[in-house]
Design a protein around this motif. Structure first.
Motif, PDB file in Angstrom:
ATOM      1  N   ALA A 239       0.817  -1.217   0.000  1.00 37.93           N
ATOM      2  CA  ALA A 239       0.000   0.000   0.000  1.00 37.93           C
ATOM      3  C   ALA A 239       0.848   1.263   0.000  1.00 37.93           C
ATOM      4  CB  ALA A 239      -0.935  -0.007   1.211  1.00 37.93           C
ATOM      5  N   LEU A 242       2.365   1.761  -3.419  1.00 41.08           N
ATOM      6  CA  LEU A 242       1.290   2.099  -4.351  1.00 41.08           C
ATOM      7  C   LEU A 242       0.892   3.564  -4.212  1.00 41.08           C
ATOM      8  CD1 LEU A 242      -0.883   1.265  -6.401  1.00 41.08           C
ATOM      9  CD2 LEU A 242      -2.312   0.554  -4.465  1.00 41.08           C
ATOM     10  N   SER A 261      -9.373   2.705  -8.256  1.00 38.84           N
ATOM     11  CA  SER A 261      -9.800   2.051  -7.024  1.00 38.84           C
ATOM     12  C   SER A 261      -8.851   0.898  -6.724  1.00 38.84           C
ATOM     13  CB  SER A 261     -11.232   1.526  -7.157  1.00 38.84           C
ATOM     14  OG  SER A 261     -11.310   0.551  -8.187  1.00 38.84           O
ATOM     15  N   ALA A 262      -8.658   0.625  -5.443  1.00 35.63           N
ATOM     16  CA  ALA A 262      -7.779  -0.468  -5.018  1.00 35.63           C
ATOM     17  C   ALA A 262      -8.485  -1.317  -3.974  1.00 35.63           C
ATOM     18  CB  ALA A 262      -6.474   0.075  -4.448  1.00 35.63           C
ATOM     19  N   ASP A 263      -8.277  -2.623  -4.064  1.00 34.81           N
ATOM     20  CA  ASP A 263      -8.861  -3.570  -3.110  1.00 34.81           C
ATOM     21  C   ASP A 263      -7.776  -4.585  -2.762  1.00 34.81           C
ATOM     22  OD1 ASP A 263     -10.370  -5.260  -1.576  1.00 34.81           O
ATOM     23  OD2 ASP A 263     -11.522  -6.093  -3.247  1.00 34.81           O
ATOM     24  N   ILE A 264      -7.112  -4.363  -1.637  1.00 34.52           N
ATOM     25  CA  ILE A 264      -5.989  -5.211  -1.219  1.00 34.52           C
ATOM     26  C   ILE A 264      -6.367  -5.919   0.065  1.00 34.52           C
ATOM     27  CG2 ILE A 264      -3.555  -5.260  -0.539  1.00 34.52           C
ATOM     28  CD1 ILE A 264      -3.212  -2.631  -2.104  1.00 34.52           C
ATOM     29  N   LEU A 286       0.833   0.517 -13.954  1.00 39.04           N
ATOM     30  CA  LEU A 286      -0.260   1.480 -13.783  1.00 39.04           C
ATOM     31  C   LEU A 286      -0.196   2.590 -14.827  1.00 39.04           C
ATOM     32  CD1 LEU A 286      -0.382   1.677  -9.892  1.00 39.04           C
ATOM     33  CD2 LEU A 286      -2.139   0.749 -11.409  1.00 39.04           C
ATOM     34  N   SER A 301      -8.395  -0.185 -11.929  1.00 34.48           N
ATOM     35  CA  SER A 301      -8.537  -0.779 -10.595  1.00 34.48           C
ATOM     36  C   SER A 301      -7.405  -1.761 -10.344  1.00 34.48           C
ATOM     37  CB  SER A 301      -9.880  -1.498 -10.454  1.00 34.48           C
ATOM     38  OG  SER A 301      -9.953  -2.591 -11.347  1.00 34.48           O
ATOM     39  N   LEU A 302      -7.043  -1.911  -9.089  1.00 33.94           N
ATOM     40  CA  LEU A 302      -6.023  -2.874  -8.676  1.00 33.94           C
ATOM     41  C   LEU A 302      -6.583  -3.742  -7.565  1.00 33.94           C
ATOM     42  CD1 LEU A 302      -2.250  -2.398  -8.102  1.00 33.94           C
ATOM     43  CD2 LEU A 302      -3.623  -3.388  -6.292  1.00 33.94           C
ATOM     44  N   THR A 303      -6.439  -5.046  -7.726  1.00 27.31           N
ATOM     45  CA  THR A 303      -6.852  -6.009  -6.708  1.00 27.31           C
ATOM     46  C   THR A 303      -5.645  -6.831  -6.283  1.00 27.31           C
ATOM     47  OG1 THR A 303      -9.055  -6.180  -7.693  1.00 27.31           O
ATOM     48  CG2 THR A 303      -8.392  -7.932  -6.181  1.00 27.31           C
ATOM     49  N   LEU A 316      -1.573  -9.818  -8.097  1.00 25.66           N
ATOM     50  CA  LEU A 316      -2.085  -8.470  -8.314  1.00 25.66           C
ATOM     51  C   LEU A 316      -2.737  -8.421  -9.687  1.00 25.66           C
ATOM     52  CD1 LEU A 316       0.936  -6.295  -7.082  1.00 25.66           C
ATOM     53  CD2 LEU A 316      -0.876  -7.376  -5.727  1.00 25.66           C
ATOM     54  N   ILE A 318      -4.528  -5.805 -12.368  1.00 23.67           N
ATOM     55  CA  ILE A 318      -4.738  -4.404 -12.730  1.00 23.67           C
ATOM     56  C   ILE A 318      -5.633  -4.375 -13.965  1.00 23.67           C
ATOM     57  CG2 ILE A 318      -3.645  -2.256 -13.468  1.00 23.67           C
ATOM     58  CD1 ILE A 318      -1.149  -3.138 -11.931  1.00 23.67           C
TER      59      ILE A 318
END
Length: 390
Positions: A239, A242, A261-264, A286, A301-303, A316, A318
């Motif tokens: 994080a 990022l 948006s990011a969901d980690i 990115l 978005s990134l997961t 990861l 993207i």
């Protein structure tokens, strides 16, 4: 290459993989009197091989002391039966790999010579050892010869790659001065003759191309840096890196309109990469996602999740809106200089791939509904991963 540059930790790992982990327990030492006798016979066999190969023969004849190679072969053969598998043997093998690069020796010939060494030792073992001792002796011979070839090959690849990287890095550095001169002259033309339309147009084209070449030179330098650095496994929070990357990208023209948006999970996910490598990888991926997001609906978005199929790794993903790739491009976009953007350098994704592979990760691009997805696997910062040798 200085002694300090020899990656002894990695070479010792080779020894462990081949069952030679006991530092002072060379399995061939007990055969010194039988198999290790008459190293000159082995040297003569390799000498005959060299005479049959024009490339090797030319290299030998061009040396100030051609007999030195024969002595080196005798020393290598005798060294196989010394009590230790320590720094002396590692250094000798490493220097051998460097020398093969320096003399431009085809490594296929080097591998053939090691195969002849294996054959020579097998034949000698079959001739002088009792039948009951032969299977174990052959296994020991194979392990030590394999170890020797691995170390020599590692040196060969490392030194050859370093030489190539230094040349490319040097070119990228040297073109910057001409680029600056061209840009300076173009600005001078604009100042003095900017009122002439044709001159102004030509000067602007020169400035645009100079800027593109300057960007390319910087991108090549970053790629070379990523390629040449050994992986440095450190516990690096995803994080935090990022956030820094997003702040830089947000400052670029046109990026402010892209929704991100990011969901980690877990939020404190920590990866086993050097912070600089993780930063460069995320920046490249990115930047590519932002650049090619659909103009009418720019979203990225990134997961981040622990990999369900690969323990100790994170996955990861993207995603960006818009499909600017054809299916046939998916296997080529990670190659250096491949870009569909006229002003792009094609080095960003190549740099990301280099970094991911350096840490035993992987990277792939695919087309999804109304967009594109890049999936990269990277090691998690478990105690074992951070302590793992390069």
């Amino acid at each position: 290459m200085p002694q300090a540059d020899i990656p002894t930790e990695r070479l010792h790992r080779f020894r462990e993989l081949l069952g030679l982990s006991e530092f002072q327990a060379n399995p061939l030492a007990r055969y010194a009197a039988s198999l290790g006798a008459a190293p000159e016979d082995f040297a003569a066999r390799i000498q005959a091989f060299v005479r049959e190969m024009p490339q090797l023969r030319i290299v030998q004849e061009s040396l100030p002391d051609p007999a030195k190679l024969r002595r080196n072969w005798e020393e290598w053969f005798s060294g196989l039966f010394e009590k230790g598998l320590g720094e002396t043997l590692l250094t000798r093998l490493w220097r051998s790999g460097q020398a093969h690069v320096a003399h431009n020796v085809d490594h296929r010939l080097v591998s053939t010579a090691y195969a002849l060494a294996r054959l020579h030792l097998h034949e000698k073992a079959a001739a002088v050892l009792p039948a009951a001792a032969l299977p174990e002796a052959l296994r020991d011979i194979d392990a030590v010869v394999d170890f020797s070839l691995l170390v020599e090959t590692d040196a060969y690849v490392t030194f050859a790659t370093r030489c190539e990287l230094e040349v490319v890095q040097g070119i990228a550095h040297q073109v910057r001065n001409p680029i600056a001169v061209i840009a300076g002259q173009a600005r001078r033309l604009l100042r003095r003759h900017g009122q002439v339309a044709e001159v102004a147009d030509a000067a602007r084209v020169l400035l645009e191309e100079a800027a593109r070449l300057e960007t390319l030179a910087r991108s090549v330098s970053r790629y070379m840096d990523a390629s040449s650095r050994e992986p440095a496994r450190a516990a690096t929070p995803l994080a935090a890196v990022l956030d820094g990357v997003l702040a830089r990208l947000a400052a670029l023209p046109g990026r402010q309109a892209t929704a991100f948006s990011a969901d980690i999970a877990p939020p404190d996910m920590t990866l086993a990469l050097a912070p600089s490598d993780l930063d460069a990888l995320l920046a490249a991926l990115l930047d590519n996602a932002f650049r090619y997001a659909a103009p009418g609906d720019p979203r990225v978005s990134l997961t981040g999740r622990e990999s369900p199929g690969r323990p100790g790794f994170a996955t990861l993903s993207i995603d960006n809106t818009g499909q600017t790739l054809a299916a046939e491009d998916l296997t080529r976009i990670f190659s250096p200089f491949h870009s569909s953007d006229p002003m792009g350098t094609g080095m960003g994704l190549a740099t990301a791939k280099t970094i991911a592979r350096k840490y035993s990760g992987a990277i792939a691009m695919s087309l999804i509904d109304h967009g594109t997805r890049c999936v990269v696997s990277l090691p998690l910062a478990t105690a074992a991963a951070v302590a793992a040798p390069a």
